[in-house]
Motif scaffolding. Sequence first.
Motif, PDB file in Angstrom:
ATOM      1  N   THR B  76      83.500  42.003  73.107  1.00  0.00           N
ATOM      2  CA  THR B  76      84.905  41.554  73.025  1.00  0.00           C
ATOM      3  C   THR B  76      84.980  40.030  73.109  1.00  0.00           C
ATOM      4  O   THR B  76      85.998  39.437  72.784  1.00  0.00           O
ATOM      5  N   VAL B  80      81.562  37.173  65.074  1.00  0.00           N
ATOM      6  CA  VAL B  80      80.304  37.174  64.327  1.00  0.00           C
ATOM      7  C   VAL B  80      80.518  36.841  62.850  1.00  0.00           C
ATOM      8  O   VAL B  80      81.441  37.359  62.220  1.00  0.00           O
ATOM      9  N   SER B  86      80.321  41.365  54.902  1.00  0.00           N
ATOM     10  CA  SER B  86      80.127  42.800  55.161  1.00  0.00           C
ATOM     11  C   SER B  86      81.403  43.590  54.885  1.00  0.00           C
ATOM     12  O   SER B  86      81.522  44.736  55.304  1.00  0.00           O
ATOM     13  N   PHE B  87      82.351  42.960  54.215  1.00  0.00           N
ATOM     14  CA  PHE B  87      83.609  43.650  53.941  1.00  0.00           C
ATOM     15  C   PHE B  87      83.538  44.360  52.592  1.00  0.00           C
ATOM     16  O   PHE B  87      82.977  43.821  51.638  1.00  0.00           O
ATOM     17  N   HIS B  88      84.140  45.539  52.535  1.00  0.00           N
ATOM     18  CA  HIS B  88      84.118  46.319  51.299  1.00  0.00           C
ATOM     19  C   HIS B  88      84.854  45.569  50.188  1.00  0.00           C
ATOM     20  O   HIS B  88      85.915  44.990  50.421  1.00  0.00           O
ATOM     21  N   LEU B  91      88.651  46.095  49.520  1.00  0.00           N
ATOM     22  CA  LEU B  91      89.672  45.704  50.511  1.00  0.00           C
ATOM     23  C   LEU B  91      90.181  44.297  50.236  1.00  0.00           C
ATOM     24  O   LEU B  91      89.497  43.477  49.641  1.00  0.00           O
ATOM     25  N   GLN B  95      94.330  44.009  54.522  1.00  0.00           N
ATOM     26  CA  GLN B  95      93.758  45.285  54.996  1.00  0.00           C
ATOM     27  C   GLN B  95      92.637  45.029  56.010  1.00  0.00           C
ATOM     28  O   GLN B  95      92.544  45.732  57.023  1.00  0.00           O
ATOM     29  N   LYS B  98      94.090  44.310  59.283  1.00  0.00           N
ATOM     30  CA  LYS B  98      94.583  45.526  59.960  1.00  0.00           C
ATOM     31  C   LYS B  98      93.426  46.294  60.601  1.00  0.00           C
ATOM     32  O   LYS B  98      93.546  46.805  61.710  1.00  0.00           O
ATOM     33  N   ILE B  99      92.322  46.394  59.870  1.00  0.00           N
ATOM     34  CA  ILE B  99      91.149  47.113  60.404  1.00  0.00           C
ATOM     35  C   ILE B  99      90.639  46.407  61.669  1.00  0.00           C
ATOM     36  O   ILE B  99      90.446  47.032  62.709  1.00  0.00           O
ATOM     37  N   LEU B 100      90.477  45.086  61.559  1.00  0.00           N
ATOM     38  CA  LEU B 100      89.883  44.343  62.674  1.00  0.00           C
ATOM     39  C   LEU B 100      90.816  44.287  63.878  1.00  0.00           C
ATOM     40  O   LEU B 100      90.358  44.220  65.023  1.00  0.00           O
ATOM     41  N   LYS B 102      92.399  46.618  65.035  1.00  0.00           N
ATOM     42  CA  LYS B 102      92.193  47.843  65.817  1.00  0.00           C
ATOM     43  C   LYS B 102      90.790  47.895  66.436  1.00  0.00           C
ATOM     44  O   LYS B 102      90.510  48.749  67.257  1.00  0.00           O
ATOM     45  N   LEU B 103      89.929  46.986  65.998  1.00  0.00           N
ATOM     46  CA  LEU B 103      88.562  46.976  66.546  1.00  0.00           C
ATOM     47  C   LEU B 103      88.397  45.959  67.674  1.00  0.00           C
ATOM     48  O   LEU B 103      87.596  46.153  68.580  1.00  0.00           O
ATOM     49  N   HIS B 104      89.143  44.845  67.574  1.00  0.00           N
ATOM     50  CA  HIS B 104      89.008  43.780  68.575  1.00  0.00           C
ATOM     51  C   HIS B 104      90.220  43.785  69.512  1.00  0.00           C
ATOM     52  O   HIS B 104      91.345  43.535  69.064  1.00  0.00           O
ATOM     53  N   PRO B 105      90.003  44.035  70.793  1.00  0.00           N
ATOM     54  CA  PRO B 105      91.141  44.089  71.728  1.00  0.00           C
ATOM     55  C   PRO B 105      91.892  42.761  71.840  1.00  0.00           C
ATOM     56  O   PRO B 105      93.083  42.744  72.151  1.00  0.00           O
ATOM     57  N   ALA B 142      87.965  35.881  60.018  1.00  0.00           N
ATOM     58  CA  ALA B 142      87.928  37.132  60.793  1.00  0.00           C
ATOM     59  C   ALA B 142      87.283  36.892  62.160  1.00  0.00           C
ATOM     60  O   ALA B 142      87.737  37.437  63.163  1.00  0.00           O
TER      61      ALA B 142
END
Lengths: 214, 286
Positions: B76, B80, B86-88, B91, B95, B98-100, B102-105, B142
């Motif tokens: 946390t 990096v 490393s992103f699709h 996307l 988007q 939005k993904i990140l 929810k991954l990073h508090p 990011a």
Amino acid sequence: MTGLIYKDLAVLRRQLSTLLVFIFVYGGFCITGVFDFSILGALIAVFGLTVPMSSVALDDAAHWDRYAIATPAGRRGVVAAKYVFTLLVVAVSVVAAGGLMVCLSLAGLTKTSPEDLVLIALACGVLTLLLDAVILPCLLKFGAEKARIISMITFVVIFGGAVLLGGMAKDQFALPQPPEWLLAALPVLCGLVAVIGFFISYCVSQGIYAKKEF
Amino acid sequence: MSNALEVSHLTKDYGSFKLDDVSFTVPGGTIMGLIGENGAGKSTTIKCILNLIHRDGGEISVFGRDAVRDERAVKTQIGVVLDESSFHEALNPVQIGKILSKLHPNWDGKCYGDYLRKFELPEKKAVKTFSRGMKMKLSIAAAFGAKPRLLILDEATSGLDPVVRDEILDEFLNFIQDEDHAILISSHITSDLEKAADYVTYLHKGRVVLSEAKDELLDTYGKLVCGRSDLERVDRSLLAGSRVGQFGCEALVKNRHTFVRRYPGLTVDPITLEDIMVFTGKGDAQ
């Protein structure tokens, strides 16, 4: 973990939409009598297997996993998200295909009762979960490319076996008759085996991923 | 000033390559440059810190927490940027945000959005339309959006043009204005690190050759340019490597001040990080 599931949905949005269209196209074929209604059940297996596979293939291509592991989600989160996503895909496929079959039955377009069609959809869902339980650890260990061969072999063995048994029964080959109680309990037993198998598969995948190097 | 990152006796053995007893420290409020030739172990070190590979020995702690035992808490605190995006491809930056989130508090959507605008990245275009430089900028946006205290960048500036590299280095310098922040950046573009790094760790064949404050390093080491006869009379223990050419000789002097006192007739020029790498690498090859 929700971020990883959202990622799979966002990345596969186009493919998921196409697959849902497939259900309705095949529904149309069933109405016109080109295919039997059971083909909609088979689509559940097709979706439940191809979507998680595509998801892993796209992650491999983007080198996403090593990035995801570097986030607070970590290795456990990546595996958990893949399993939850697979469950979601199977559940949505069962609901979409099963719902369509029931609607068409209620509209009087097939003689099969809605209850039987629901059972067909659930049976296909259970079978798909079992197949995913075998395939997911392979996907996470070897990647989509190598795991594709393993999944094809699994698919052929299970479906080939089922067709072989069906053919033998049709030719009145003396297959051992299971006891009545076993036949009655078979749907619940199959469901339990699928759930337990999926859970064991999840634990195996966590073990595989914990040792994997990126 | 507390340490943001402590790597102690890190070992990873691949058989054909071994990261051997690597130790260095990144104090808060500083940038540590990890330099070394291709295959020296820079990426392996970073992968060990991020727990992407399993170390065979040693300890790694981030802000005092063990990188393996307290993995989630440690991650946390980390942003990096890996050597390639490393992103699709399908996307877009919105988007990805939005993904990140929810991954990073500690995710800061405003900070991420600010960097997207600062780097002039189109928010609604798919990553597949981005150039390599744009993808790297997106990765950096990011990483900043995660509100990290430690940024870890693996060859983040390679492949970028000098203007973009300079722009990004400025952002790194802004980031470490807060003494609670630090950066570990691996690169073989040593000129970037000369501009931005406070400390330098040089890895060569999996071992730490030197790990010091950059200014001290550039002040201590020097480049001797002389003729063959002059080189032959110099005490070899004062040199870390040499090159003998058709028209003259060059040598890496370990301590230019001591050297000049002992050989006042010889000229010792200032040195660059690249010189240190080249002399050490080639010296080893000879």
